[in-house]
Design a protein around this motif. Structure first.
Motif, PDB file in Angstrom:
ATOM      1  N   ASP A 140      14.733  12.956  13.742  1.00  0.00           N
ATOM      2  CA  ASP A 140      13.493  12.336  13.270  1.00  0.00           C
ATOM      3  C   ASP A 140      13.741  11.015  12.555  1.00  0.00           C
ATOM      4  O   ASP A 140      12.820  10.195  12.426  1.00  0.00           O
ATOM      5  N   GLU A 141      14.949  10.809  12.067  1.00  0.00           N
ATOM      6  CA  GLU A 141      15.286   9.582  11.354  1.00  0.00           C
ATOM      7  C   GLU A 141      15.928   8.544  12.274  1.00  0.00           C
ATOM      8  O   GLU A 141      16.527   7.573  11.802  1.00  0.00           O
ATOM      9  N   ILE A 174       6.966  -0.373  16.001  1.00  0.00           N
ATOM     10  CA  ILE A 174       5.753   0.027  15.276  1.00  0.00           C
ATOM     11  C   ILE A 174       4.592   0.182  16.254  1.00  0.00           C
ATOM     12  O   ILE A 174       3.793   1.126  16.150  1.00  0.00           O
ATOM     13  N   GLU A 175       4.491  -0.726  17.221  1.00  0.00           N
ATOM     14  CA  GLU A 175       3.398  -0.665  18.198  1.00  0.00           C
ATOM     15  C   GLU A 175       3.474   0.600  19.043  1.00  0.00           C
ATOM     16  O   GLU A 175       2.441   1.215  19.362  1.00  0.00           O
ATOM     17  N   GLU A 176       4.683   1.015  19.399  1.00  0.00           N
ATOM     18  CA  GLU A 176       4.813   2.265  20.162  1.00  0.00           C
ATOM     19  C   GLU A 176       4.351   3.454  19.328  1.00  0.00           C
ATOM     20  O   GLU A 176       3.694   4.368  19.826  1.00  0.00           O
ATOM     21  N   ARG A 182      -0.962   7.232   8.748  1.00  0.00           N
ATOM     22  CA  ARG A 182      -0.094   8.399   8.536  1.00  0.00           C
ATOM     23  C   ARG A 182       1.128   8.349   9.440  1.00  0.00           C
ATOM     24  O   ARG A 182       2.259   8.609   9.007  1.00  0.00           O
ATOM     25  N   THR A 183       0.908   8.023  10.708  1.00  0.00           N
ATOM     26  CA  THR A 183       2.003   8.055  11.671  1.00  0.00           C
ATOM     27  C   THR A 183       3.014   6.946  11.408  1.00  0.00           C
ATOM     28  O   THR A 183       4.227   7.158  11.510  1.00  0.00           O
ATOM     29  N   VAL A 184       2.537   5.755  11.053  1.00  0.00           N
ATOM     30  CA  VAL A 184       3.456   4.653  10.756  1.00  0.00           C
ATOM     31  C   VAL A 184       4.281   4.955   9.504  1.00  0.00           C
ATOM     32  O   VAL A 184       5.493   4.705   9.469  1.00  0.00           O
ATOM     33  N   HIS A 201       8.182   5.135  10.035  1.00  0.00           N
ATOM     34  CA  HIS A 201       8.869   3.911   9.612  1.00  0.00           C
ATOM     35  C   HIS A 201       8.941   3.734   8.096  1.00  0.00           C
ATOM     36  O   HIS A 201       9.505   2.732   7.633  1.00  0.00           O
ATOM     37  N   ASP A 202       8.368   4.661   7.354  1.00  0.00           N
ATOM     38  CA  ASP A 202       8.438   4.618   5.890  1.00  0.00           C
ATOM     39  C   ASP A 202       7.823   3.340   5.338  1.00  0.00           C
ATOM     40  O   ASP A 202       8.339   2.733   4.399  1.00  0.00           O
ATOM     41  N   ILE A 203       6.720   2.919   5.937  1.00  0.00           N
ATOM     42  CA  ILE A 203       6.006   1.748   5.450  1.00  0.00           C
ATOM     43  C   ILE A 203       4.520   1.937   5.723  1.00  0.00           C
ATOM     44  O   ILE A 203       4.137   2.441   6.779  1.00  0.00           O
ATOM     45  N   LEU A 204       3.680   1.538   4.757  1.00  0.00           N
ATOM     46  CA  LEU A 204       2.234   1.701   4.894  1.00  0.00           C
ATOM     47  C   LEU A 204       1.608   0.386   5.335  1.00  0.00           C
ATOM     48  O   LEU A 204       1.785  -0.642   4.668  1.00  0.00           O
ATOM     49  N   PRO A 205       0.894   0.380   6.468  1.00  0.00           N
ATOM     50  CA  PRO A 205       0.188  -0.849   6.867  1.00  0.00           C
ATOM     51  C   PRO A 205      -0.799  -1.276   5.786  1.00  0.00           C
ATOM     52  O   PRO A 205      -1.542  -0.449   5.244  1.00  0.00           O
TER      53      PRO A 205
END
Length: 578
Positions: free
Chosen positions: A368-369, A475-477, A529-531, A535-539
Motif C-alpha cells: 500500500d505504500e 495523483i490523477e490516476e 479521502r482517496t488522495v 499520497h498523504d496530501i490533502l488537495p
C-alpha cells in the motif's frame, strides 16, 4: 529492390516502390470497417504526389513551409508526399474547428505565426467551410490555398525532382503544447529513415507484416509509425479515423481480426477504452492471435491497464507478451526506448516516500505504500545513448535515482524552427565537467532499474509540496479511481501559490448518471479521502467540471498549464448537480 535504408530520402524510397511494385497496395482507409474502403497503390500515390508537387512548384514553394489541413484519409497521405516531392517543408496541423474556436484557434494561430507558410493544402469541402475564417484573418488570405481534390491531374509529367539528401527538412512536427506554446520540431529525411529502421528492427516488420493505426495523422506516432512505417517496411498500411475508434473502440479490434493485423497500438487510454466499452460477448467474436506488437506509449503506461486488457482479450487469442511499452518524443523523431517484441512487460513496485525524494527504491508488489510502474525497455539501437542527469547540476545520476532523461543519436532532430536559443539549450546539452554530448534534454523525468528505463513525469509538471516531489499523473490516476462519476483520462493535478505556500489543486470532469446522480460534495469528499490515503496530501481545492471541457491538446493530452491558468482566471466550466 534494395533495403529501405539504402535510400537517402523518403521521396527516393517511394519512387523506387512505385517503379518496382506499382500495383501493390500501399494504404487502405477504413470507414468503420464497412466495405466501401479507399485504397492507394504505390503507383497511384506516386502519381498523385507528383501532381501535387508540380502545382507547388508552379508557385515556387520549394524550401517554403506548406500547411496540411485535412481530415483523416488518403488525400492527406498524398498531400504529405506531394510536399516531399516538391521539396517543401510540410506542416501538418488541424484546422480550427468552427464550433470550438476558443479552444482550437489559438494553437492554429500560433503555428501560423511561427511557420509563416507560403501555401496551404486542403480539400474543397474544408476550404469552403474555412471561408469565414479566411475573411476574418488577413494572414490566412495572404497564403496560397490549394484544394488537392480539385486540382487538374495533368501536371504530374511536368514535375521536376528537387535536390534532397538526408539532411533536407521533411516536415515540422509541432509539439502538442501540453506544457508550453507549440514549437516546430525540424525533422529531416535522415532522422525519419533512421528512426523507421529502428522501429522495423524492434517490431520485426517486413513486407509480410500488416499495420493499422487510428492515431491522429498529424502527430508523430500516427504519421511516422502509422503512415511512414508501412512504406518503409513495404507492408500494407490500414488507416482509420480517431473518431471512428473513439465512438466505437470495437472497430479497432474488428479491423485487426479481419485484416490479420500484427502491428498496431496507441496511448494507454486507447487500451483502457477497449476494456470499458467492449463486452465479453463482443470479445467472443474477435480473433487477436495475429497481433504481435501492441505498442503502448505517448502517455504514462499503466500496469493496471495492461493487466486488464490482457485478461479481457485473452479469450480472443491476445497474448500479454504482445504488449510493447515504449518511450519517445517528437524531438527524437519518435522512438527512443523499448524492449524486444517477445518479452513480457516489466512491472516493478517502488516506495512512494523514496520516489518523493528522487530515489527509486524497490518494494513488494501490492504494498500500500508503493506504486507499480512499467518499464519502457532500453535503447533500440547501439548508436543511441541515454543519460539520467540532475537537471540543475547537469551531472549524471546513478541507476535508481530520478533525473532528467537526456538522449543522443541520429534520431535526434535538428532543433526548433526559428528558435536558435531554445534549440541550443535543449539540443546541445553536455554533462557537467565533461565533453560528453551533445544531448537533447527531453524535459522528462526517469530512472534506470533492472536495465530498463522508467518514466516518472515531466519537469514542468512536477509538483513540489513541503519539500516532497509529486508526479501529477500519479495523483490523477488516484482521482480517476476515487469515484465512478469521474471521467477517465479527464483529470488534472497541479499546484498554485496561495498564502505563501504551494497548494495542490485537483480538477476532474464528471459524467453524471441520469438515474443516480451523486452530489458534488460526495464526489469531492471521495477525491480528497482517496488522495490523502494514497499520497498523504490533502488537495487544497477540488473543482468538478462539465464533461468535455478540460483543456487538452489536439492529441488528447491534458494541458496542465492551461488548466492552472483557467483555474486562476476562474474560467473553468464547473459542474453542478442542478
Amino acid at each position: 529492390m534494395p533495403h529501405a535504408t539504402a535510400f537517402p530520402t523518403l521521396t527516393s524510397l517511394l519512387r523506387a516502390r512505385a517503379a518496382e511494385q506499382p500495383h501493390r497496395m500501399a494504404y487502405t482507409f477504413l470507414f468503420g470497417g464497412k466495405p466501401e474502403n479507399e485504397t492507394l497503390t504505390y503507383g497511384q500515390l506516386d502519381r498523385q504526389a507528383r501532381n501535387i508537387a508540380a502545382h507547388l512548384q508552379q508557385i515556387r514553394a520549394q524550401g517554403e513551409r506548406v500547411l496540411l489541413l485535412y481530415p483523416p484519409g488518403l488525400p492527406y497521405v498524398a498531400a504529405f508526399f506531394g510536399c516531399l516531392y516538391a521539396g517543401t517543408i510540410a506542416v501538418p496541423t488541424y484546422p480550427p474547428e468552427p464550433y470550438r474556436l476558443r479552444q482550437t484557434l489559438p494553437r492554429f494561430q500560433a503555428i501560423l505565426q511561427d511557420a509563416r507558410p507560403i501555401a496551404a493544402l486542403t480539400t474543397a469541402t474544408l476550404l469552403n467551410d474555412a471561408q469565414p475564417l479566411l475573411d476574418a484573418h488577413p494572414a490566412l488570405r495572404a497564403i496560397h490555398w490549394l484544394a488537392t481534390d480539385t486540382l487538374e491531374n495533368d501536371l504530374a509529367p511536368r514535375w521536376q525532382q528537387p535536390p534532397a539528401d538526408e539532411d533536407t527538412l521533411a516536415f515540422l512536427q509541432y509539439t502538442s503544447g501540453s506544457t508550453a506554446a507549440p514549437k516546430g520540431v525540424m525533422v529531416s529525411h535522415g532522422n525519419l529513415l533512421h528512426n523507421l529502421a529502428d522501429m522495423q528492427h524492434v517490431f520485426q516488420l517486413s513486407e509480410q507484416s500488416t499495420s493499422l493505426t487510428w492515431l491522429p495523422h498529424i502527430h508523430d506516432m500516427g504519421l511516422i509509425d502509422g503512415i511512414l512505417q508501412p512504406l518503409f517496411s513495404g507492408c500494407p498500411g490500414y488507416l482509420m479515423s480517431p473518431l471512428m475508434f473513439i465512438q466505437r473502440p470495437l472497430r479497432w479490434l474488428q479491423a485487426i481480426t479481419e485484416f490479420r493485423v500484427d502491428h498496431s497500438g496507441g496511448p494507454n487510454f486507447g487500451y483502457e477504452l477497449c476494456v470499458r466499452k467492449i463486452t465479453p460477448e463482443q470479445v467472443a467474436q474477435l480473433d487477436l492471435s495475429c497481433w504481435l506488437s501492441a505498442y503502448n506509449g505517448a502517455e504514462p503506461v499503466r500496469a493496471s491497464t495492461i493487466e486488464a486488457f490482457s485478461a479481457r482479450f485473452a479469450p480472443a487469442g491476445f497474448g500479454a507478451n504482445a504488449f510493447y511499452p515504449c518511450y519517445g518524443l517528437a524531438e527524437a523523431t519518435l522512438l527512443v526506448s523499448g524492449g524486444t517484441r517477445e518479452q513480457m512487460p516489466l512491472f516493478a513496485a517502488f516506495d512512494n516516500a523514496a520516489l518523493a525524494q528522487g530515489r527509486a527504491v524497490a518494494a513488494d508488489m501490492g504494498n500500500d505504500e508503493a506504486q507499480t510502474l512499467v518499464g519502457c525497455g532500453w535503447l533500440v539501437q547501439e548508436d543511441t545513448r541515454i543519460a539520467i542527469v540532475d537537471p540543475q547540476t547537469r551531472q549524471r545520476r546513478p541507476d535508481g535515482q530520478i533525473g532528467e532523461i537526456w538522449v543522443s543519436g541520429p534520431g535526434i532532430t535538428q532543433g526548433y524552427w526559428q528558435r536558435p536559443q531554445q534549440s541550443q539549450e535543449i539540443f546541445a546539452a553536455t554533462i557537467a565537467g565533461t565533453n560528453e554530448g551533445p544531448f537533447m534534454r527531453t524535459g522528462d523525468l526517469g530512472f534506470v532499474h533492472a536495465g530498463e528505463l522508467f518514466i516518472a513525469g515531466r519537469i514542468k509538471d512536477l509538483i513540489i509540496l513541503n519539500g516532497r516531489n509529486y508526479y501529477p499523473q500519479d495523483i490523477e490516476e488516484t482521482v480517476e479511481k476515487s469515484h465512478t462519476a469521474i471521467r477517465p483520462g479527464c483529470c488534472a493535478a497541479f499546484s498554485v501559490d496561495r498564502d505563501g505556500a504551494e497548494r495542490l489543486i485537483v480538477i476532474a470532469e464528471v459524467q453524471p448518471h441520469p438515474d443516480a446522480t451523486p452530489l458534488p460534495q460526495e464526489i469531492s469528499r471521495a477525491i480528497q479521502r482517496t488522495v490523502v490515503r494514497q499520497h498523504d496530501i490533502l488537495p487544497d481545492d477540488v473543482v468538478l467540471l462539465r464533461a468535455r471541457t478540460i483543456p487538452k491538446t489536439s492529441s488528447g493530452k491534458i494541458q496542465r498549464h492551461a488548466c492552472r491558468h483557467d483555474y486562476l482566471a476562474n474560467r473553468l466550466e464547473r459542474w453542478t448537480d442542478s
